[in-house]
Design a protein around this motif. Structure first.
Motif, PDB file in Angstrom:
ATOM      1  N   LEU A 115       0.872  -1.179   0.000  1.00  0.00           N
ATOM      2  CA  LEU A 115       0.000   0.000   0.000  1.00  0.00           C
ATOM      3  C   LEU A 115       0.904   1.223   0.000  1.00  0.00           C
ATOM      4  N   LEU A 116       0.608   2.162  -0.885  1.00  0.00           N
ATOM      5  CA  LEU A 116       1.426   3.373  -0.970  1.00  0.00           C
ATOM      6  C   LEU A 116       0.548   4.606  -0.743  1.00  0.00           C
ATOM      7  N   SER A 117       0.886   5.401   0.264  1.00  0.00           N
ATOM      8  CA  SER A 117       0.186   6.673   0.449  1.00  0.00           C
ATOM      9  C   SER A 117       0.989   7.755  -0.262  1.00  0.00           C
ATOM     10  N   VAL A 118       0.342   8.491  -1.134  1.00  0.00           N
ATOM     11  CA  VAL A 118       1.068   9.544  -1.858  1.00  0.00           C
ATOM     12  C   VAL A 118       0.791  10.924  -1.265  1.00  0.00           C
ATOM     13  N   GLN A 149       5.099   5.445   2.183  1.00  0.00           N
ATOM     14  CA  GLN A 149       4.443   6.723   1.895  1.00  0.00           C
ATOM     15  C   GLN A 149       5.395   7.690   1.220  1.00  0.00           C
ATOM     16  N   ILE A 150       4.817   8.523   0.393  1.00  0.00           N
ATOM     17  CA  ILE A 150       5.586   9.613  -0.194  1.00  0.00           C
ATOM     18  C   ILE A 150       5.216  10.852   0.621  1.00  0.00           C
ATOM     19  N   ASN A 151       6.219  11.423   1.254  1.00  0.00           N
ATOM     20  CA  ASN A 151       5.926  12.581   2.094  1.00  0.00           C
ATOM     21  C   ASN A 151       5.564  13.793   1.255  1.00  0.00           C
ATOM     22  N   LEU A 152       4.833  14.684   1.856  1.00  0.00           N
ATOM     23  CA  LEU A 152       4.469  15.920   1.163  1.00  0.00           C
ATOM     24  C   LEU A 152       5.722  16.773   1.001  1.00  0.00           C
ATOM     25  N   VAL A 174      -3.022   2.501  -3.995  1.00  0.00           N
ATOM     26  CA  VAL A 174      -2.494   3.828  -3.696  1.00  0.00           C
ATOM     27  C   VAL A 174      -3.564   4.589  -2.929  1.00  0.00           C
ATOM     28  N   LEU A 175      -3.164   5.173  -1.822  1.00  0.00           N
ATOM     29  CA  LEU A 175      -4.099   5.926  -0.985  1.00  0.00           C
ATOM     30  C   LEU A 175      -3.864   7.421  -1.144  1.00  0.00           C
TER      31      LEU A 175
END
Ligand SMILES: *Cc1c(COP(=O)(O)O)cnc(C)c1O
Length: 430
Positions: A115-118, A149-152, A174-175
């Motif tokens: 699971l990837l949070s963008v 996760q990809i940080n902001l 992708v979340l």
């Protein structure tokens, strides 16, 4: 407040009323644009009801297994229509927004998947679902599902350039979080969500794109499912319940994915076919009917709060005329006393439990005390006027909701008067 209150029962000082009037004049045009989105969304909802031939017979409920519940089926079809989606799951059995999202995650992800949070760190309550926090052995992590996760970026925006590095063949889902949540950042506009989804699709065509749509429904004239999202989920005691749904959650999107989530809610083999509605159908229909209107009322409330607090010198986010994609208004107080006094004022201006003196408390899951103003008719309902604030620097209150604009105004003005009378701010009007 437009009258001079010849017979004044509002209890406000003249200064406050005068300032309130000035502020309302300044935000007239913003209200106009909120009204035009409201009108469009209201028509969208009514059209979906007409298309599904909604009738009185759909308001009666079933008991037990709930087989063949026509009202439930029509409700889900109406939701699918509104979201421009293949299918929807709309149930009072879904206890919270967190559960609606959990059903999507556990329904679709399998061991070994990623699971990837963008959009950086996900909403607080999802941390224990994913396994970032807590050790009770029930998280995605405990089922062998990885999370990244990809940080902001430094501007607190989604870093589209980094999506390429984050995605790989194991990325199953992708979340994307639409709302700002309880953070000092901007909510994601639908066109931005569309751009993010295009970047994802350039690299990976198979990953399921799930949008946490909490607090976002009906704020714009489109929903994430109309910008390429495969699935959206949210809570019925927020925007789409219109303040009328007593509890529940929804999921909308691709038919196969909605079915997978439904199999997690009920059982494999049962899916959407069961679930008695116990006479709640009418309330859920009325809720979604009122939702565009109620969302507009809370948006107007948020804009009023923003403009007033800005005038008083407070830092706010978003600004009154910023384009919004959720109903949350953040106000920075910089000290605990003002923050607490403000939240107490919101409570004092609420229709229910106005007499309660709010105290900060040690809420589970937080590393500091939290103060929560909530004087609504439905427990925890944040489409009703509410304010939440972790009592720690920089002392930010997150204000949201309001079934009726005037009630938000009353709450905010009471809060300001509360602060002024306690010597925490000075009201200078020219
Ligand atoms: C409210 C919310 C949720 C879910 O919260 P519940 O309290 O479980 O309904 C998830 N994500 C966001 C962004 C939210 O605002």
């Amino acid at each position: 407040m437009d009258t001079e209150y010849v017979n004044d029962r509002t209890g406000f000082d003249r200064k406050i009323i005068k300032m309130s009037k000035t502020v309302e004049k300044e935000i007239e045009d913003i209200f106009k644009s909120i009204n035009s989105i409201k009108e469009y969304n209201q028509i969208k909802v009514i059209r979906a009801m007409q298309k599904n031939k909604l009738s009185e017979s759909h308001f009666t409920g079933t008991t037990g297994y709930g087989y063949g519940d026509r009202g439930r089926e029509v409700l889900e079809s109406v939701y699918a229509g509104i979201f421009n989606a293949e299918d929807a799951l709309v149930r009072h059995h879904i206890t919270t927004g967190t559960q609606a999202l959990t059903l999507c995650l556990f329904g679709i992800l399998r061991p070994g998947d990623e699971l990837l949070s963008v959009t950086g760190r996900p909403y607080d309550t999802l941390e224990e679902v994913i396994g970032l926090r807590g050790e009770d052995g029930n998280s995605l992590r405990d089922f062998g599902i990885k999370y990244r996760q990809i940080n902001l970026n430094p501007e607190n925006k989604c870093d589209c350039d980094k999506i390429e590095d984050g995605l790989n063949e194991k990325t199953r889902m992708v979340l994307i979080q639409r709302s700002r949540g309880y953070e000092w950042k901007k909510s994601l506009r639908i066109d931005e969500i569309g751009r993010i989804i295009k970047s994802i699709r350039r690299i990976n065509n198979n990953a399921v794109i799930l949008v946490d749509n909490c607090y976002g429904e009906f704020v714009e004239d489109r929903e994430p499912t109309e910008a390429g999202a495969d699935l959206v989920a949210g809570s019925l005691i927020k925007n789409p319940g219109g303040g009328i749904a007593p509890t529940g959650g929804y999921i909308a999107g691709k038919e196969e994915l909605v079915k997978q989530a439904a199999c997690r809610l009920t059982s494999p083999g049962l899916g959407k076919e069961v679930g008695s509605t116990l006479g709640l159908n009418r309330l859920l229909f009325q809720g979604i009917f009122f939702a565009p209107h109620v969302v507009a009322e809370s948006l107007k409330g948020a804009v009023f709060c923003a403009a007033l607090m800005k005038k008083l010198g407070f830092e706010i986010s978003p600004l009154p005329d910023d384009n919004r994609s959720d109903i949350i208004q953040a106000v920075k107080f910089n000290n605990a006393e003002s923050l607490i006094m403000f939240c107490r004022g919101i409570q004092k201006g609420s229709p229910v439990d106005a007499h309660v003196l709010l105290q900060p408390w040690d809420m589970p899951g937080y590393d500091c005390k939290v103060i929560m103003a909530a004087g609504g008719f439905i427990q925890g309902s944040s489409i009703e006027l509410s304010a939440d604030a972790p009592v720690r620097p920089p002392y930010i209150a997150y204000v949201q909701g309001g079934l009726v604009y005037e009630s938000v105004k009353l709450g905010v003005l009471t809060a300001v008067q509360n602060m002024a009378r306690n010597g925490l701010l000075k009201i200078d009007i020219s």
